[in-house]
Write a protein that holds these residues in place. Structure first.
Motif, PDB file in Angstrom:
ATOM      1  N   LEU A   1     -18.080  12.173  -7.441  1.00 19.73           N
ATOM      2  CA  LEU A   1     -17.189  11.527  -6.487  1.00 19.73           C
ATOM      3  C   LEU A   1     -16.441  10.370  -7.140  1.00 19.73           C
ATOM      4  N   ASP A   2     -15.271  10.021  -6.549  1.00 20.86           N
ATOM      5  CA  ASP A   2     -14.567   8.839  -7.023  1.00 20.86           C
ATOM      6  C   ASP A   2     -14.944   7.643  -6.157  1.00 20.86           C
ATOM      7  N   ASP A   3     -14.244   6.521  -6.333  1.00 24.01           N
ATOM      8  CA  ASP A   3     -14.611   5.315  -5.599  1.00 24.01           C
ATOM      9  C   ASP A   3     -14.282   5.401  -4.116  1.00 24.01           C
ATOM     10  N   LYS A   4     -13.570   6.457  -3.717  1.00 25.20           N
ATOM     11  CA  LYS A   4     -13.267   6.684  -2.305  1.00 25.20           C
ATOM     12  C   LYS A   4     -14.146   7.790  -1.716  1.00 25.20           C
ATOM     13  N   ASP A   5     -15.176   8.175  -2.460  1.00 24.40           N
ATOM     14  CA  ASP A   5     -16.109   9.228  -2.046  1.00 24.40           C
ATOM     15  C   ASP A   5     -15.442  10.590  -1.889  1.00 24.40           C
ATOM     16  N   GLN A   6     -14.373  10.812  -2.658  1.00 24.45           N
ATOM     17  CA  GLN A   6     -13.714  12.109  -2.688  1.00 24.45           C
ATOM     18  C   GLN A   6     -14.227  12.903  -3.892  1.00 24.45           C
TER      19      GLN A   6
ATOM     20  N   GLU B   1       0.731   4.029  -3.013  1.00 22.83           N
ATOM     21  CA  GLU B   1       0.363   5.419  -2.732  1.00 22.83           C
ATOM     22  C   GLU B   1       1.457   6.377  -3.198  1.00 22.83           C
TER      23      GLU B   1
ATOM     24  N   GLN C   1       0.822  -1.207   0.000  1.00 20.49           N
ATOM     25  CA  GLN C   1       0.000   0.000   0.000  1.00 20.49           C
ATOM     26  C   GLN C   1       0.855   1.255   0.000  1.00 20.49           C
TER      27      GLN C   1
ATOM     28  N   GLN D   1       1.301   6.642  -7.027  1.00 20.24           N
ATOM     29  CA  GLN D   1       0.131   7.381  -7.485  1.00 20.24           C
ATOM     30  C   GLN D   1       0.313   8.887  -7.289  1.00 20.24           C
TER      31      GLN D   1
END
Length: 372
Positions: free
Chosen positions: A280-285, A102, A98, A105
């Motif tokens: 939103l994206d898949d992380k709700d951002q 990160e 992870q 990215q």
């Protein structure tokens, strides 16, 4: 210093490879991913940096037949005797932990996002410096990604400068208004921006299925009185809305709204799209905002009982935009008073980190607009 391999071994019945690095950390790589990403000339076209190996030819249950390594490389033989070679630096960069993912990215997408309000310090660079110097161009683009809007000064007061800047970093996006256009008061206007009325805060082109990512505004001539620009950080407003009224935020981030645009300009056009106002994206951002009250369609594809709650949520969102704590006001000034500079300002708002366009009309007269 480059990465150094201390040990490489096969695990999980040959379906995983584990590397222990000289610094004591380790990385795990699935065999199927390694085979899919073989870098040999039969599987990878280096000149295009593109994979040649087809999924049809990939055994998704493949295991490692043999493994050899040295300090800088890993060599793998597959069951069909195909050989693959992977460099230590290449593997380390693509570690599946992870922390490593990160880090990569962040390098690829520069996700840092700075929220701002009325206290905003508008990033400002010189137009010619951006055109001629890569470091200044990078500062422009990284600031644009971070805060969503950048001002350039010192361009010539003539049409065509937009094209120069567009070609500096990519290509211009052709719309039904053309590649570039003049924003000015027009009879029988085909856009509310071409009238003398006030424009509410908005993002451009939500009527398109894929709205533009960056818009370029070139101020060639400013109005004598008035003409202030008002901008709002849409991400900041979204955060405040979520804190203040989670239900309103949920409605605006889950309801598809119809947008339309019809007219004649560069070509005849009639476009229709559906977007969530808060995306939103898949992380709700929050990753994007799509809102233009002028092109929000009279067609609204929701059950009747959801109409009034939607309007209440939208009204609260717009009221927050117009709050003095969130608005930043400035003026794009052709006469900046510096005799060593050409007398025009540029404004580069990014719709990737949404800002909202000015709420006052006069300030847009005499602008050339572009979209990427």
């Amino acid at each position: 210093m480059g990465c150094v391999i201390q040990k490489a071994e096969v695990l999980d019945g040959a379906h995983l490879m584990r590397i222990i690095w000289q610094d004591g950390t380790d990385s795990i790589y699935p065999a199927v991913w390694l085979r899919d990403n073989c870098q040999c000339p039969d599987c990878y076209l280096d000149s295009a940096k593109a994979r040649k190996l087809l999924i049809e030819a990939l055994d998704v249950y493949v295991g490692i037949k043999d493994l050899m390594f040295d300090r800088k490389k890993v060599h793998i033989m597959w069951p069909n005797d195909h050989c693959s070679e992977y460099g230590a630096d290449w593997l380390k960069k693509r570690c599946f932990s992870q922390q490593a993912r990160e880090k990569l990215q962040k390098e690829l997408f520069l996700p840092e996002c700075q929220y701002w309000g009325s206290e905003f310090q508008l990033p400002t660079l010189d137009f010619e410096d951006v055109l001629k110097d890569d470091e200044h161009a990078y500062r422009w683009l990284s600031s644009l990604k971070k805060v969503g809007i950048v001002r350039l000064t010192g361009a010539a007061d003539k049409r065509g400068e937009v094209l120069k800047l567009g070609k500096r970093i990519g290509f211009l996006y052709l719309t039904f208004y053309g590649h570039t256009w003049q924003v000015q008061d027009k009879i029988d206007a085909n856009n509310v921006a071409y009238t003398t009325g006030k424009l509410s805060f908005h993002t451009d082109y939500p009527a398109l299925h894929h709205p533009p990512g960056v818009q370029l505004l070139h101020c060639i001539k400013q109005t004598v009185t008035g003409g202030e620009s008002e901008i709002v950080d849409g991400f900041n407003v979204c955060q405040k809305l979520k804190e203040k009224n989670p239900r309103a935020f949920q409605i605006l981030s889950s309801t598809f709204v119809d947008f339309t645009d019809i007219g004649v300009d560069y070509c005849d056009f009639s476009v229709q799209s559906k977007h969530k106002i808060i995306e939103l994206d898949d992380k709700d951002q929050v990753v994007r905002i799509n809102f233009n009250n002028a092109t929000r369609d009279t067609i609204f594809d929701v059950p009747v009982e959801r109409v009034q709650p939607f309007y209440a949520a939208l009204k609260e969102f717009v009221d927050l935009m117009n709050c003095k704590d969130f608005k930043f006001t400035f003026k794009m000034n052709p006469e900046d008073g510096n005799p060593n500079q050409h007398p025009t300002d540029w404004l580069f708002p990014s719709l990737l980190k949404n800002y909202f366009c000015p709420g006052k009309k006069k300030q847009r007269i005499g602008c050339c607009c572009n979209n990427f």
